[in-house]
Design an enzyme around this catalytic site. Structure first.
Site, PDB file in Angstrom:
ATOM      1  N   HIS A  73      -3.400 -10.773   4.655  1.00 55.61           N
ATOM      2  CA  HIS A  73      -1.988 -10.908   5.014  1.00 55.61           C
ATOM      3  C   HIS A  73      -1.806 -10.651   6.516  1.00 55.61           C
ATOM      4  O   HIS A  73      -2.446  -9.752   7.075  1.00 55.61           O
ATOM      5  CB  HIS A  73      -1.131  -9.901   4.231  1.00 55.61           C
ATOM      6  CG  HIS A  73      -0.557 -10.455   2.962  1.00 55.61           C
ATOM      7  ND1 HIS A  73      -0.890  -9.966   1.724  1.00 55.61           N
ATOM      8  CD2 HIS A  73       0.349 -11.463   2.746  1.00 55.61           C
ATOM      9  CE1 HIS A  73      -0.217 -10.647   0.794  1.00 55.61           C
ATOM     10  NE2 HIS A  73       0.539 -11.558   1.380  1.00 55.61           N
ATOM     11  N   CYS A 106       1.039 -15.233  -3.001  1.00 59.05           N
ATOM     12  CA  CYS A 106      -0.230 -14.908  -2.345  1.00 59.05           C
ATOM     13  C   CYS A 106      -1.183 -14.238  -3.319  1.00 59.05           C
ATOM     14  O   CYS A 106      -2.379 -14.567  -3.366  1.00 59.05           O
ATOM     15  CB  CYS A 106       0.007 -13.986  -1.146  1.00 59.05           C
ATOM     16  SG  CYS A 106       0.844 -14.814   0.219  1.00 59.05           S
ATOM     17  N   GLU A 116      -6.932  -7.932   1.944  1.00 63.19           N
ATOM     18  CA  GLU A 116      -6.539  -7.429   0.620  1.00 63.19           C
ATOM     19  C   GLU A 116      -7.760  -7.072  -0.209  1.00 63.19           C
ATOM     20  O   GLU A 116      -8.711  -7.823  -0.290  1.00 63.19           O
ATOM     21  CB  GLU A 116      -5.743  -8.504  -0.121  1.00 63.19           C
ATOM     22  CG  GLU A 116      -4.447  -8.890   0.554  1.00 63.19           C
ATOM     23  CD  GLU A 116      -3.419  -7.768   0.526  1.00 63.19           C
ATOM     24  OE1 GLU A 116      -3.644  -6.769  -0.183  1.00 63.19           O
ATOM     25  OE2 GLU A 116      -2.402  -7.898   1.230  1.00 63.19           O
ATOM     26  N   ARG A 147      10.011 -11.404  -6.460  1.00 66.94           N
ATOM     27  CA  ARG A 147      11.245 -10.784  -5.974  1.00 66.94           C
ATOM     28  C   ARG A 147      12.271 -11.851  -5.591  1.00 66.94           C
ATOM     29  O   ARG A 147      13.476 -11.659  -5.708  1.00 66.94           O
ATOM     30  CB  ARG A 147      10.880  -9.921  -4.761  1.00 66.94           C
ATOM     31  CG  ARG A 147      11.966  -9.089  -4.151  1.00 66.94           C
ATOM     32  CD  ARG A 147      11.408  -8.271  -2.976  1.00 66.94           C
ATOM     33  NE  ARG A 147      10.657  -9.074  -2.011  1.00 66.94           N
ATOM     34  CZ  ARG A 147      11.205  -9.808  -1.040  1.00 66.94           C
ATOM     35  NH1 ARG A 147      12.512  -9.855  -0.883  1.00 66.94           N
ATOM     36  NH2 ARG A 147      10.450 -10.503  -0.210  1.00 66.94           N
TER      37      ARG A 147
END
Ligand code: PCA
Length: 211
Positions: free
Chosen positions: A177, A149, A86, A96
């Site tokens: 990830h 994360c 990332e 979410r």
């Protein structure tokens, strides 16, 4: 790294299962690396709860306890088709789904007075290139998302900012990830062994690139 430099200590974190899954390859890979070790680094590993409230404090405590040179955090991004280092963590929590404590923050800053974003301290392009060159799909990702994360990456980079000064040894921090394993419905290529192999390559790349 010069041949005489001591092996760096790497704190490797992963996460517990979340969202109804019965395992999380990020935690499994972190645990394995902690158990099996790595020729280029002294590895300590921690598996953290998927919790906005708990994960950052547990991470900070682990950094205090282990005094690592490098922190590599792993998380699962089940919808991706590659290992993705990332680039950016955002000052935003927008979940979410609820975390494992049932918390579901939306449109909330992680640090009300913090910067809008923090950038990785890992050589993400070199990491992605090295993993890809070994036959495992990998690509740089722009954003770690807005879930736990991302929160962990943002807060860890904030800890690193405070360490780079006179008060402590510099801390190199970043997040990678991993995609879903076949057991979680992912691509058959992404077995736990292959994800572990990819993360091992990431460690070698990071250690080799150290100033
Ligand atoms: N992935 C989630 C949180 C825990 C994990 O493994 C994320 O991408 O935010």
């Amino acid at each position: 790294m010069t041949p005489t430099a001591p092996m760096p200590t790497v704190l490797m974190t992963g996460f517990e299962p979340f969202g109804g899954d019965d395992h999380n390859p990020s935690g499994d890979v972190a645990r394995r690396l902690g158990e099996l070790g790595h020729p280029d680094a002294h590895i300590v590993s921690e598996v953290l709860p998927v919790s906005f409230a708990q994960a950052p404090a547990l991470l900070a405590a682990a950094i205090d306890r282990h005094q690592p040179d490098i922190v590599i955090m792993l998380g699962l991004a089940a919808d991706r088709q590659a290992i993705t280092p990332e680039r950016v963590a955002l000052n935003l929590a927008d979940a979410r789904i609820p975390d494992n404590d049932g918390a579901q923050p939306t449109d909330a800053p992680l640090e009300p007075h913090g910067p809008a974003a923090r950038f990785t301290l890992l050589p993400v392009k070199q990491i992605a290139h090295a993993i890809d060159a070994a036959g495992i799909p990998a690509a740089v990702s722009l954003s770690a998302g807005t879930y736990v994360c991302n929160a962990q990456m943002y807060i860890a980079l904030g800890i690193a900012e405070q360490r780079t000064g006179a008060n402590g040894k510099p801390l190199q921090v970043g997040f990678i990830h991993v995609p879903a394993t076949p057991q979680l419905g992912g691509d058959p290529r992404f077995t736990l062994d292959e994800l572990e192999r990819g993360i091992r390559i990431a460690i070698t790349t990071i250690v080799d690139q150290r100033p």
